[in-house]
Design a protein around this motif. Structure first.
Motif, PDB file in Angstrom:
ATOM      1  N   LEU A   1      -3.115  22.895  -1.971  1.00 17.23           N
ATOM      2  CA  LEU A   1      -2.293  22.082  -1.072  1.00 17.23           C
ATOM      3  C   LEU A   1      -1.812  22.928   0.115  1.00 17.23           C
ATOM      4  O   LEU A   1      -1.873  22.497   1.273  1.00 17.23           O
ATOM      5  N   ALA A   2      -1.356  24.131  -0.171  1.00 11.61           N
ATOM      6  CA  ALA A   2      -0.899  25.022   0.905  1.00 11.61           C
ATOM      7  C   ALA A   2      -2.060  25.366   1.840  1.00 11.61           C
ATOM      8  O   ALA A   2      -1.894  25.413   3.069  1.00 11.61           O
ATOM      9  N   ARG A   3      -3.238  25.581   1.261  1.00  9.06           N
ATOM     10  CA  ARG A   3      -4.409  25.905   2.079  1.00  9.06           C
ATOM     11  C   ARG A   3      -4.748  24.736   3.016  1.00  9.06           C
ATOM     12  O   ARG A   3      -5.006  24.918   4.216  1.00  9.06           O
TER      13      ARG A   3
ATOM     14  N   ILE B   1       1.182  15.325  -6.288  1.00  8.78           N
ATOM     15  CA  ILE B   1       1.975  14.636  -5.259  1.00  8.78           C
ATOM     16  C   ILE B   1       3.347  15.291  -5.169  1.00  8.78           C
ATOM     17  O   ILE B   1       3.980  15.559  -6.193  1.00  8.78           O
ATOM     18  N   TYR B   2       3.790  15.507  -3.932  1.00 11.38           N
ATOM     19  CA  TYR B   2       5.103  16.114  -3.719  1.00 11.38           C
ATOM     20  C   TYR B   2       5.976  15.166  -2.900  1.00 11.38           C
ATOM     21  O   TYR B   2       5.671  14.864  -1.747  1.00 11.38           O
TER      22      TYR B   2
ATOM     23  N   GLU C   1       9.068   6.344  -0.710  1.00  9.29           N
ATOM     24  CA  GLU C   1       9.524   7.678  -0.315  1.00  9.29           C
ATOM     25  C   GLU C   1       8.396   8.477   0.351  1.00  9.29           C
ATOM     26  O   GLU C   1       7.219   8.324   0.032  1.00  9.29           O
ATOM     27  N   ARG C   2       8.767   9.338   1.288  1.00 11.05           N
ATOM     28  CA  ARG C   2       7.771  10.222   1.933  1.00 11.05           C
ATOM     29  C   ARG C   2       7.140  11.140   0.889  1.00 11.05           C
ATOM     30  O   ARG C   2       7.822  11.616  -0.014  1.00 11.05           O
ATOM     31  N   HIS C   3       5.874  11.371   1.037  1.00 12.66           N
ATOM     32  CA  HIS C   3       5.214  12.297   0.113  1.00 12.66           C
ATOM     33  C   HIS C   3       3.939  12.842   0.723  1.00 12.66           C
ATOM     34  O   HIS C   3       3.351  12.232   1.620  1.00 12.66           O
ATOM     35  N   TYR C   4       3.554  13.997   0.264  1.00 10.94           N
ATOM     36  CA  TYR C   4       2.218  14.507   0.572  1.00 10.94           C
ATOM     37  C   TYR C   4       1.608  15.062  -0.696  1.00 10.94           C
ATOM     38  O   TYR C   4       2.302  15.229  -1.715  1.00 10.94           O
ATOM     39  N   GLY C   5       0.298  15.314  -0.638  1.00 11.69           N
ATOM     40  CA  GLY C   5      -0.335  15.793  -1.859  1.00 11.69           C
ATOM     41  C   GLY C   5      -1.798  16.105  -1.666  1.00 11.69           C
ATOM     42  O   GLY C   5      -2.359  15.976  -0.571  1.00 11.69           O
TER      43      GLY C   5
ATOM     44  N   LYS D   1       0.855  -1.209   0.000  1.00 14.05           N
ATOM     45  CA  LYS D   1       0.000   0.000   0.000  1.00 14.05           C
ATOM     46  C   LYS D   1       0.881   1.245   0.000  1.00 14.05           C
ATOM     47  O   LYS D   1       1.675   1.430  -0.891  1.00 14.05           O
ATOM     48  N   ARG D   2       0.698   2.198   0.882  1.00 17.44           N
ATOM     49  CA  ARG D   2       1.598   3.344   1.159  1.00 17.44           C
ATOM     50  C   ARG D   2       1.477   4.530   0.206  1.00 17.44           C
ATOM     51  O   ARG D   2       1.562   5.664   0.630  1.00 17.44           O
ATOM     52  N   TRP D   3       1.352   4.287  -1.080  1.00 22.48           N
ATOM     53  CA  TRP D   3       1.343   5.381  -2.046  1.00 22.48           C
ATOM     54  C   TRP D   3       0.027   6.146  -2.042  1.00 22.48           C
ATOM     55  O   TRP D   3      -1.027   5.620  -1.686  1.00 22.48           O
ATOM     56  N   MET D   4       0.124   7.361  -2.567  1.00 27.70           N
ATOM     57  CA  MET D   4      -1.088   8.172  -2.756  1.00 27.70           C
ATOM     58  C   MET D   4      -1.814   7.799  -4.052  1.00 27.70           C
ATOM     59  O   MET D   4      -2.836   8.387  -4.372  1.00 27.70           O
ATOM     60  N   TYR D   5      -1.301   6.844  -4.784  1.00 26.41           N
ATOM     61  CA  TYR D   5      -2.004   6.405  -5.993  1.00 26.41           C
ATOM     62  C   TYR D   5      -3.331   5.740  -5.599  1.00 26.41           C
ATOM     63  O   TYR D   5      -3.495   5.252  -4.479  1.00 26.41           O
ATOM     64  N   GLU D   6      -4.246   5.704  -6.538  1.00 21.38           N
ATOM     65  CA  GLU D   6      -5.639   5.381  -6.228  1.00 21.38           C
ATOM     66  C   GLU D   6      -5.836   4.062  -5.477  1.00 21.38           C
ATOM     67  O   GLU D   6      -6.638   3.996  -4.551  1.00 21.38           O
ATOM     68  N   GLU D   7      -5.128   3.010  -5.894  1.00 17.55           N
ATOM     69  CA  GLU D   7      -5.421   1.680  -5.341  1.00 17.55           C
ATOM     70  C   GLU D   7      -5.221   1.624  -3.830  1.00 17.55           C
ATOM     71  O   GLU D   7      -5.926   0.873  -3.144  1.00 17.55           O
ATOM     72  N   SER D   8      -4.246   2.381  -3.328  1.00 20.45           N
ATOM     73  CA  SER D   8      -4.025   2.363  -1.877  1.00 20.45           C
ATOM     74  C   SER D   8      -4.606   3.588  -1.179  1.00 20.45           C
ATOM     75  O   SER D   8      -4.794   3.574   0.042  1.00 20.45           O
TER      76      SER D   8
END
Ligand code: CA
Length: 522
Positions: free
Chosen positions: A489-491, A449-450, A436-440, A350-357
Motif C-alpha cells: 500500500l505504501a509503495r 482497507i484503511y 467513511e473515507r478510506h483507501y486500500g 456504491k462508494r465502498w472498496m468492497y467487491e460489488e462496487s
C-alpha cells in the motif's frame, strides 16, 4: 490479425493484385484504417445485473452480444467508486488526487490533458452524447450533447455548445436517437471517430421506460445471501452508513409508500390516493425483515427495468453498426462508472472498496482482433481506459498517465509484468450515504482497507471469505500478510504520488433517503 478470408478460393491473379495493392498503401491509407471507437457507458450498472457475467436476476441479450463477439474482463476495478470521479479518471488516465475530481462536489478542470483532446489532435473526430456529470463544459469534443447534471429519466434537457435543448421522451431512447443521428448524419466520414455514448440509467431513482413498466410484475427476484448483513466482524464504518434498503429508500425510490401501520383515517386517505389494489399491503402490515424484502423487490425491479432499457438501446446501436458496415472497423467497449449493490450487505449505491462496487463491467468487441467469447482475468482498471483509447488510435501514450493500455490484452496474452495489486481511494465524506473515507490495496487474494480518519483497518481473505463478511485484520494467522500488504500500500501511494488527505471531516448522519442531515448537532 486479418479478417477471416477465403483467399484460397480466389483466382491467383486476383490474389496477386490484392497483395500489390496492399503493399502500395500510403500512410494516409493506413491512417484511414485506424479503428473507430465507441465507448458505451452506463451509470451504476453492476456486473451482477448483466447476464454475460452470470446474472441471477436478469438477462441482457444485447450487452451479451459484445461479450460473445469479444472479450469479457472479470477484474476491472475502479480507483474511486463514485460517479463524477470515475468519469474524470477515465478522461485523464490519472487518479482522483491528480485530476482534481475527488468527489461529486468538485468541478472538473477541463483545461487539463484528456484523451479526447489527444485523439482530436491526432485527427480523430470526437463526440460525447448523454451523461457527462462533471459540472464544467465538455472540452476536447467536436460534438457534444450532454445531460445537465444527473439529468432526468423523462423529457431531458441537453447542454449543447452555447445553448440547451429539451427533447420529449425517455432519456435512454433519446440518447440513442442522438447517437445514431450523429453517426449517420453528423460526423465527418473522412475521419475515424471516437464516440462516448453515455447513459444516465440505471442511476437512482430508477424510472423505467414505457416498454418496461410491467416487466417482472409477476416475478420474485432472488435475494442476495447478504441482504441481512449485520456488519459484525468489521471496522465501524460498515454499520454506520446511510445506504440500506431497510432504512434509506423513500417513497420517491420505491414509487409507493412502504406499507406500515396506519390508523383508519390514514388508511382511507392512502387508498383514496393509491387505490384499493394496495389493500394487500395494509393487510400484510409488513415489518422488520419482511418489510425489507418488500422494499428489495420494489427497488430491484425498477433498477432492472432501467437496465432493460439500456440493453434494448445497445441492441439498436449494434444493429446500426452492422447495417452501416461500421462494425468491422469499430472497437465497441462497454463499461459503467462503477459497480453497485443490488442488495448485497443490505445496500443499494456504491462508494465502498468492497467487491460489488469496486468491480465494474468491461466488455470489448473488436472484430478480427479480439477473439470472440474470450475472458480475461487480469487486474485492469478504469485508470487504463485513456491509455487504451490512445493506443487503439495509434497515438503515443503520454508518460504522465497513470494507467496502462489494455490493447495488448485484447489481442495477445496479458503481459508478464502486468499489475498484481490495485490502489483504491474514496473521499466523499461527509456526503451522501455517509460512507467513511478510506483507501486500500487489493491483490488477487487479499484486500486491505484503511479508514484513515478513524485509524481503523480491515483485511479480507477473498479466497476464504469472498463476500467480505469477516475482517481478519487482528487475526495472528494473517500478521505477515498485513505487514506485506501495508508495504505494498505504501509503495502504491508513493508510485501514484498520493498526498495526505487533510480536508476537514465529519460528522455525517444520513436522513431517510441517505442524504446527510445538515447541522446534525442542532
Ligand atoms: Ca455512478
Amino acid at each position: 490479425m486479418l479478417h477471416y478470408n477465403q483467399s484460397t478460393m480466389l483466382p491467383r491473379f486476383l490474389l496477386l493484385l490484392l497483395l500489390v495493392t496492399a503493399s502500395a498503401c500510403t500512410s494516409g491509407d493506413r491512417a484511414a484504417k485506424r479503428p473507430n471507437i465507441i465507448f458505451i457507458f452506463t451509470d451504476d450498472h453492476t456486473a451482477a445485473a448483466l447476464s454475460a457475467y452470470g446474472s441471477a436476476v436478469n438477462v441482457t441479450p444485447n450487452l451479451d452480444r459484445i461479450a460473445q463477439e469479444g472479450m469479457r474482463f472479470d477484474q476491472c476495478l475502479v480507483t474511486n467508486s463514485i460517479c463524477a470521479p470515475s468519469r474524470a479518471v477515465i478522461l485523464t488516465g490519472k487518479h482522483s488526487h491528480i485530476n482534481g475530481q475527488l468527489t461529486n462536489g468538485n468541478r472538473f478542470d477541463g483545461a487539463q490533458q484528456t484523451f479526447p483532446k489527444l485523439l482530436q489532435t491526432a485527427g480523430y473526430q470526437t463526440g460525447i452524447i448523454g451523461k457527462w456529470h462533471l459540472r464544467s463544459e465538455p472540452t476536447g469534443f467536436d460534438h457534444w450533447q450532454v445531460l445537465i447534471g444527473q439529468g432526468p429519466y423523462y423529457n431531458p434537457r441537453f447542454l449543447i455548445p452555447g445553448d440547451t435543448i429539451r427533447i420529449e421522451g425517455y432519456t435512454t431512447n433519446i440518447i440513442t436517437d442522438l447517437a445514431l443521428d450523429w453517426l449517420e448524419n453528423g460526423r465527418d466520414v473522412t475521419k475515424p471517430f471516437m464516440l462516448m455514448y453515455q447513459h444516465k440509467a440505471p442511476h437512482r431513482e430508477w424510472h423505467p421506460g414505457p416498454d418496461h413498466y410491467e416487466m417482472y410484475a409477476d416475478v420474485e427476484i432472488p435475494e442476495p445471501p447478504t441482504l441481512f448483513d449485520d456488519y459484525s466482524n468489521r471496522a465501524s464504518p460498515a454499520a454506520e452508513q446511510g445506504m440500506t434498503i431497510a432504512r434509506h429508500l423513500n417513497v420517491t425510490d420505491l414509487k409507493l409508500q412502504a406499507p406500515r401501520s396506519m390508523n383508519a383515517e390514514q388508511t382511507a386517505l392512502w387508498e383514496e390516493v393509491y387505490g384499493p389494489r394496495n389493500e394487500e399491503f395494509h393487510a400484510a402490515n409488513l415489518q422488520g425483515d419482511d418489510l425489507t424484502r418488500w422494499k428489495y423487490q420494489r427497488y430491484v425491479k425498477e433498477y432492472l427495468r432501467t437496465v432493460a432499457g439500456v440493453d434494448d438501446n445497445v441492441g439498436r446501436l449494434l444493429d446500426y453498426l452492422d447495417e452501416s458496415g461500421l462494425s468491422d472497423n469499430t472497437v465497441v467497449i462497454y463499461s459503467s462508472d462503477q459497480g453497485w449493490y443490488l442488495g448485497e450487505h443490505g445496500w443499494y449505491d456504491k462508494r465502498w472498496m468492497y467487491e460489488e462496487s469496486l468491480r465494474t463491467p468491461l466488455l470489448v468487441r473488436w472484430p478480427g482482433e479480439v477473439e470472440p467469447g474470450s475472458v480475461n482475468n487480469a487486474m485492469v482498471s478504469n485508470l487504463d481506459f485513456a491509455a487504451t483509447f490512445l493506443d487503439l488510435a495509434g497515438v503515443a501514450v503520454p508518460s504522465d498517465l497513470q494507467g496502462r493500455s489494455l490493447k495488448p490484452l485484447f489481442t495477445t496474452d496479458t503481459p508478464e509484468d502486468w499489475r498484481t495489486s490495485h490502489y483504491y481511494h474514496y473521499y466523499e465524506y461527509p456526503g451522501y450515504h455517509c460512507v467513511e473515507r478510506h483507501y486500500g490495496v487489493r491483490t488477487e487474494r487479499y484486500k486491505l482497507i484503511y479508514f484513515y480518519t478513524r485509524d481503523e483497518w480491515e483485511l479480507f481473505d477473498l479466497e476464504a471469505d469472498p463476500m467480505e463478511l469477516n475482517s481478519v485484520y487482528t487475526d495472528e494467522a494473517y500478521a505477515v500478510t498485513v505487514t506485506e500488504l501495508k508495504a505494498e500500500l505504501a509503495r502504491l501511494r508513493e508510485q501514484y504520488a498520493v498526498p495526505e488527505d487533510e480536508r476537514p471531516t465529519g460528522p455525517c448522519i444520513p436522513n431517510e433517503r441517505g442524504a446527510p442531515i445538515r447541522n446534525p448537532q442542532q
